[in-house]
Design an enzyme around this catalytic site. Structure first.
Site, PDB file in Angstrom:
ATOM      1  N   LYS A  51       0.838  -1.213   0.000  1.00 49.10           N
ATOM      2  CA  LYS A  51       0.000   0.000   0.000  1.00 49.10           C
ATOM      3  C   LYS A  51       0.866   1.253   0.000  1.00 49.10           C
ATOM      4  O   LYS A  51       0.628   2.185  -0.755  1.00 49.10           O
ATOM      5  CB  LYS A  51      -0.913  -0.008   1.239  1.00 49.10           C
ATOM      6  CG  LYS A  51      -1.587   1.316   1.523  1.00 49.10           C
ATOM      7  CD  LYS A  51      -2.461   1.271   2.754  1.00 49.10           C
ATOM      8  CE  LYS A  51      -1.748   1.554   4.042  1.00 49.10           C
ATOM      9  NZ  LYS A  51      -1.330   2.950   4.242  1.00 49.10           N
ATOM     10  N   ASN A  52       1.873   1.251   0.856  1.00 50.63           N
ATOM     11  CA  ASN A  52       2.671   2.471   0.994  1.00 50.63           C
ATOM     12  C   ASN A  52       3.580   2.729  -0.205  1.00 50.63           C
ATOM     13  O   ASN A  52       4.068   3.843  -0.375  1.00 50.63           O
ATOM     14  CB  ASN A  52       3.510   2.423   2.286  1.00 50.63           C
ATOM     15  CG  ASN A  52       2.648   2.648   3.507  1.00 50.63           C
ATOM     16  OD1 ASN A  52       1.468   2.934   3.395  1.00 50.63           O
ATOM     17  ND2 ASN A  52       3.240   2.508   4.690  1.00 50.63           N
TER      18      ASN A  52
ATOM     19  N   ARG B  81      -3.832  10.436   4.561  1.00 52.10           N
ATOM     20  CA  ARG B  81      -2.719  11.365   4.735  1.00 52.10           C
ATOM     21  C   ARG B  81      -1.853  11.441   3.475  1.00 52.10           C
ATOM     22  O   ARG B  81      -1.273  12.478   3.167  1.00 52.10           O
ATOM     23  CB  ARG B  81      -1.894  10.927   5.932  1.00 52.10           C
ATOM     24  CG  ARG B  81      -0.609  11.691   6.022  1.00 52.10           C
ATOM     25  CD  ARG B  81      -0.032  11.750   7.399  1.00 52.10           C
ATOM     26  NE  ARG B  81       1.318  12.285   7.337  1.00 52.10           N
ATOM     27  CZ  ARG B  81       1.629  13.544   7.587  1.00 52.10           C
ATOM     28  NH1 ARG B  81       0.704  14.387   7.939  1.00 52.10           N
ATOM     29  NH2 ARG B  81       2.878  13.953   7.508  1.00 52.10           N
TER      30      ARG B  81
ATOM     31  N   CYS C 168      -4.794   8.218   9.422  1.00 57.18           N
ATOM     32  CA  CYS C 168      -4.900   7.641  10.758  1.00 57.18           C
ATOM     33  C   CYS C 168      -4.766   8.756  11.785  1.00 57.18           C
ATOM     34  O   CYS C 168      -3.999   9.696  11.595  1.00 57.18           O
ATOM     35  CB  CYS C 168      -3.779   6.647  10.990  1.00 57.18           C
ATOM     36  SG  CYS C 168      -3.976   5.126  10.094  1.00 57.18           S
TER      37      CYS C 168
ATOM     38  N   ARG D 278       0.849  14.770  13.119  1.00 53.02           N
ATOM     39  CA  ARG D 278       1.310  14.542  11.748  1.00 53.02           C
ATOM     40  C   ARG D 278       1.357  15.819  10.905  1.00 53.02           C
ATOM     41  O   ARG D 278       0.598  15.976   9.944  1.00 53.02           O
ATOM     42  CB  ARG D 278       0.457  13.471  11.062  1.00 53.02           C
ATOM     43  CG  ARG D 278       0.443  12.179  11.839  1.00 53.02           C
ATOM     44  CD  ARG D 278      -0.240  11.076  11.086  1.00 53.02           C
ATOM     45  NE  ARG D 278       0.703  10.227  10.385  1.00 53.02           N
ATOM     46  CZ  ARG D 278       0.368   9.141   9.703  1.00 53.02           C
ATOM     47  NH1 ARG D 278      -0.862   8.771   9.603  1.00 53.02           N
ATOM     48  NH2 ARG D 278       1.279   8.411   9.106  1.00 53.02           N
TER      49      ARG D 278
ATOM     50  N   ASP E  58       5.169   0.762  11.977  1.00 48.34           N
ATOM     51  CA  ASP E  58       3.977   0.088  11.466  1.00 48.34           C
ATOM     52  C   ASP E  58       3.863  -1.369  11.927  1.00 48.34           C
ATOM     53  O   ASP E  58       2.870  -2.037  11.619  1.00 48.34           O
ATOM     54  CB  ASP E  58       3.947   0.154   9.919  1.00 48.34           C
ATOM     55  CG  ASP E  58       3.558   1.533   9.416  1.00 48.34           C
ATOM     56  OD1 ASP E  58       3.165   2.381  10.242  1.00 48.34           O
ATOM     57  OD2 ASP E  58       3.650   1.771   8.192  1.00 48.34           O
TER      58      ASP E  58
ATOM     59  N   ILE F  25       8.720   7.352  16.400  1.00 47.15           N
ATOM     60  CA  ILE F  25       8.323   8.005  15.145  1.00 47.15           C
ATOM     61  C   ILE F  25       7.081   8.879  15.330  1.00 47.15           C
ATOM     62  O   ILE F  25       7.067  10.027  14.912  1.00 47.15           O
ATOM     63  CB  ILE F  25       8.056   6.963  14.023  1.00 47.15           C
ATOM     64  CG1 ILE F  25       9.233   6.005  13.878  1.00 47.15           C
ATOM     65  CG2 ILE F  25       7.736   7.643  12.688  1.00 47.15           C
ATOM     66  CD1 ILE F  25      10.526   6.627  13.400  1.00 47.15           C
TER      67      ILE F  25
ATOM     68  N   ARG G 182      -8.374  -0.571   5.183  1.00 51.61           N
ATOM     69  CA  ARG G 182      -7.489   0.359   4.479  1.00 51.61           C
ATOM     70  C   ARG G 182      -6.150  -0.302   4.138  1.00 51.61           C
ATOM     71  O   ARG G 182      -5.487   0.111   3.195  1.00 51.61           O
ATOM     72  CB  ARG G 182      -7.215   1.593   5.347  1.00 51.61           C
ATOM     73  CG  ARG G 182      -8.410   2.525   5.495  1.00 51.61           C
ATOM     74  CD  ARG G 182      -8.021   3.793   6.224  1.00 51.61           C
ATOM     75  NE  ARG G 182      -6.756   4.270   5.736  1.00 51.61           N
ATOM     76  CZ  ARG G 182      -5.782   4.795   6.499  1.00 51.61           C
ATOM     77  NH1 ARG G 182      -5.965   4.931   7.784  1.00 51.61           N
ATOM     78  NH2 ARG G 182      -4.656   5.190   5.974  1.00 51.61           N
TER      79      ARG G 182
HETATM   80  C1  UD1 Z   1       4.655   6.832   6.067  1.00 54.68           C
HETATM   81  C2  UD1 Z   1       3.781   5.617   5.962  1.00 54.68           C
HETATM   82  C3  UD1 Z   1       3.272   5.187   7.332  1.00 54.68           C
HETATM   83  C4  UD1 Z   1       4.455   4.996   8.282  1.00 54.68           C
HETATM   84  C5  UD1 Z   1       5.352   6.228   8.277  1.00 54.68           C
HETATM   85  C6  UD1 Z   1       6.619   6.043   9.100  1.00 54.68           C
HETATM   86  C7  UD1 Z   1       2.779   5.931   3.778  1.00 54.68           C
HETATM   87  C8  UD1 Z   1       1.564   6.191   2.962  1.00 54.68           C
HETATM   88  N1  UD1 Z   1       2.641   5.932   5.095  1.00 54.68           N
HETATM   89  O1  UD1 Z   1       3.839   7.885   6.588  1.00 54.68           O
HETATM   90  O2  UD1 Z   1       2.562   3.967   7.202  1.00 54.68           O
HETATM   91  O3  UD1 Z   1       3.964   4.782   9.585  1.00 54.68           O
HETATM   92  O4  UD1 Z   1       5.756   6.555   6.934  1.00 54.68           O
HETATM   93  O5  UD1 Z   1       7.344   4.943   8.660  1.00 54.68           O
HETATM   94  O6  UD1 Z   1       3.843   5.661   3.238  1.00 54.68           O
HETATM   95  N2  UD1 Z   1       6.532  14.721  10.294  1.00 54.68           N
HETATM   96  C9  UD1 Z   1       6.641  16.057  10.585  1.00 54.68           C
HETATM   97  N3  UD1 Z   1       6.524  16.960   9.559  1.00 54.68           N
HETATM   98  C10 UD1 Z   1       6.337  16.559   8.271  1.00 54.68           C
HETATM   99  C11 UD1 Z   1       6.258  15.185   7.978  1.00 54.68           C
HETATM  100  C12 UD1 Z   1       6.349  14.287   9.014  1.00 54.68           C
HETATM  101  O7  UD1 Z   1       6.799  16.451  11.735  1.00 54.68           O
HETATM  102  O8  UD1 Z   1       6.265  17.412   7.381  1.00 54.68           O
HETATM  103  C13 UD1 Z   1       6.618  13.737  11.397  1.00 54.68           C
HETATM  104  C14 UD1 Z   1       5.321  12.953  11.537  1.00 54.68           C
HETATM  105  O9  UD1 Z   1       4.387  13.650  12.308  1.00 54.68           O
HETATM  106  C15 UD1 Z   1       5.816  11.693  12.191  1.00 54.68           C
HETATM  107  C16 UD1 Z   1       7.188  11.483  11.563  1.00 54.68           C
HETATM  108  O10 UD1 Z   1       7.576  12.762  11.061  1.00 54.68           O
HETATM  109  O11 UD1 Z   1       5.935  11.897  13.570  1.00 54.68           O
HETATM  110  C17 UD1 Z   1       7.242  10.453  10.460  1.00 54.68           C
HETATM  111  O12 UD1 Z   1       6.348  10.821   9.439  1.00 54.68           O
HETATM  112  P1  UD1 Z   1       6.575  10.408   7.915  1.00 54.68           P
HETATM  113  O13 UD1 Z   1       7.848   9.653   7.788  1.00 54.68           O
HETATM  114  O14 UD1 Z   1       6.382  11.619   7.083  1.00 54.68           O
HETATM  115  O15 UD1 Z   1       5.376   9.414   7.691  1.00 54.68           O
HETATM  116  P2  UD1 Z   1       4.323   9.385   6.506  1.00 54.68           P
HETATM  117  O16 UD1 Z   1       5.008   9.632   5.213  1.00 54.68           O
HETATM  118  O17 UD1 Z   1       3.140  10.197   6.861  1.00 54.68           O
END
Ligand code: UD1
Length: 417
Positions: A22-23, A92, A116, A121, A305, A327, A397
């Site tokens: 999915k990701n 997201r 989620c 986030r 995850d 994370i 999902r």
């Molecule tokens: C992706 C995955 C999700 C997984 C996560 C971490 C997808 C669709 N989803 O989510 O399943 O749990 O990676 O491995 O691929 N953050 C900030 N600012 C930002 C972006 C992120 O502070 O602009 C923080 C987030 O709040 C979180 C951390 O960074 O605490 C990690 O987020 P990120 O790596 O961006 O995860 P996703 O891409 O949303």
């Protein structure tokens, strides 16, 4: 709203083949917006999030056709309409539309995404990175508006945290920017490598994806190509943990075990017996699983995850365990529900303390997010008696019809409408 009823004291027999990730699929589907004339994808998983993403892309004029085992995303005539709020808020990953839309139209407007309910986030790392490429943003009434005066221009970007989504967003925008972009402290998740592979087939020039430094030489045009989505390492890891928890002999197929090296090592240190092949993992019954302490980390560390799933296992292991969630904030929503099933877990800030050796008993529980819900499935399969999981849409999902997939391997799982 659908519910899942699980009969406990289950064991798994035979094998399971893991579907597409999915990701990896979500950003790659979005990347079709970058192609002048479409993208053929194979191995898309049959998940609710994928259906939502298809609808979202159709909003932008993409025409989606199934041709045998491939899905064609025809992006010949796309438009820059405002994405449907109800679709964006569900996922997201919709924030990943920003980079490609700006690259194609020099401007974009999307509502702030949902997904989620784990932590706040934010999207600051996405916006800061895109700003370096020349994009100006404003956030008003729940919408992000972006535009770039002339062209996106390559830049040297150092991420404050290796965000998976921000790395992907910047990589997609930079692939059509003028000149070279370097992303430092990039996330190394394998799904980023899969996206880069697909973009390169479309004509992009990306090197270093899968490492902390990604170099992108911008190109004028990306065009039609074909890509097979990698298999889902999180789904694979979930089924490995399930088999260990149910002390079953079980094979997980169509996977790349290398991508799970940290969780597999953790499981082996807990006492799991695993036979690791080239594209499969065989779980063998073991003489006892013991507790452990771990921290979630960006790839190649232990994935957040899989945190909820291993917590379910820790509850029935011998001795106590500890998990520090590094994370996401607020990613312990499964704790209260696991406790309803008989686990004894306490949390203090970002650390969970798990008492081992619990004998779980079936109960009515509520799913709160995607991985939380599958941890309840695992606990329910282990528990004595029947467990009913409410709010099943979270599970749908990310796991393909789990009642059928796991049902074929022995457990009795029923979907109640
Ligand atoms: C992706 C995955 C999700 C997984 C996560 C971490 C997808 C669709 N989803 O989510 O399943 O749990 O990676 O491995 O691929 N953050 C900030 N600012 C930002 C972006 C992120 O502070 O602009 C923080 C987030 O709040 C979180 C951390 O960074 O605490 C990690 O987020 P990120 O790596 O961006 O995860 P996703 O891409 O949303």
């Amino acid at each position: 709203m659908d519910k899942l009823q699980i009969t406990g004291k289950a064991i798994l027999t035979g094998s399971i083949s893991v579907s597409g990730s999915k990701n990896a699929a979500l950003p790659i589907m979005i990347a079709s917006l970058l192609s002048e004339n479409g993208l053929y994808l194979k191995n898309l998983p049959a998940l609710q999030d994928i259906l939502t993403m298809k609808k979202l892309l159709e909003n932008f004029g993409i025409k989606i056709k199934k041709i045998n085992s491939q899905t064609f995303f025809d992006s010949t005539n796309i438009n820059n309409s405002l994405a449907d709020y109800d679709l964006v808020r569900k996922m997201r990953a919709s924030i990943l539309l920003l980079g490609p839309l700006i690259a194609r139209f020099k401007k974009a407007k999307i509502s702030l995404p949902g997904g989620c309910a784990i932590g706040t986030r934010p999207i600051d790392i996405h916006l800061n990175g895109l700003e370096k490429l020349g994009v100006k943003f404003s956030i008003e009434n729940g919408f992000v508006s972006a535009d770039v005066k002339k062209n996106l221009t390559g830049a040297h970007i150092k991420l404050s945290f290796p965000s998976v989504g921000a790395t992907e967003n910047i990589m997609m925008a930079a692939s059509k920017a003028k000149g070279e972009t370097i992303i430092e402290n990039a996330a190394r998740e394998p799904e980023i490598e899969d996206l880069a592979k697909c973009l390169n087939k479309m004509g992009a020039k990306i090197a270093g994806a899968g490492t902390t430094k990604i170099i992108i030489e911008g190109v004028k045009k990306l065009s039609k190509s074909e890509h097979t989505i990698m298999s889902d390492r999180i789904v694979a890891g979930t089924y490995v943990i399930a088999a260990v928890m149910l002390n079953s002999e079980f094979i997980i197929k169509k996977i790349k075990p290398d991508l799970l090296s940290t969780p597999l090592e953790v499981l082996q240190n807990m006492g799991a017996k695993l036979e690791i092949g080239n594209d499969s993992i065989k779980v063998l019954p073991s003489s006892g699983i013991k507790g452990i302490a771990l921290k979630t980390k960006p790839y190649p560390g232990f994935p957040t995850d899989l945190q909820a799933q291993i917590m379910a296992l820790m509850s029935v292991a011998k001795g106590n365990s500890q998990i520090k969630e590094m994370i996401f904030e607020n990613r312990f929503m499964h704790v209260s529900e696991l406790n309803r099933l008989g686990a004894r877990i306490k949390t203090k800030k970002d650390v969970a303390y798990i008492e081992g050796g619990r004998s779980l008993k079936g109960a009515k529980v509520m799913a709160s997010d995607l991985r939380a819900s599958v941890s309840l499935v695992l606990a329910g399969l282990y528990a004595e008696g029947k467990t009913t999981i409410n709010r099943l849409y979270h599970l749908d999902r990310g796991y393909e019809k789990i009642e059928e997939t796991l049902g074929k391997c022995g457990p009795i799982i029923t979907r109640l409408k």
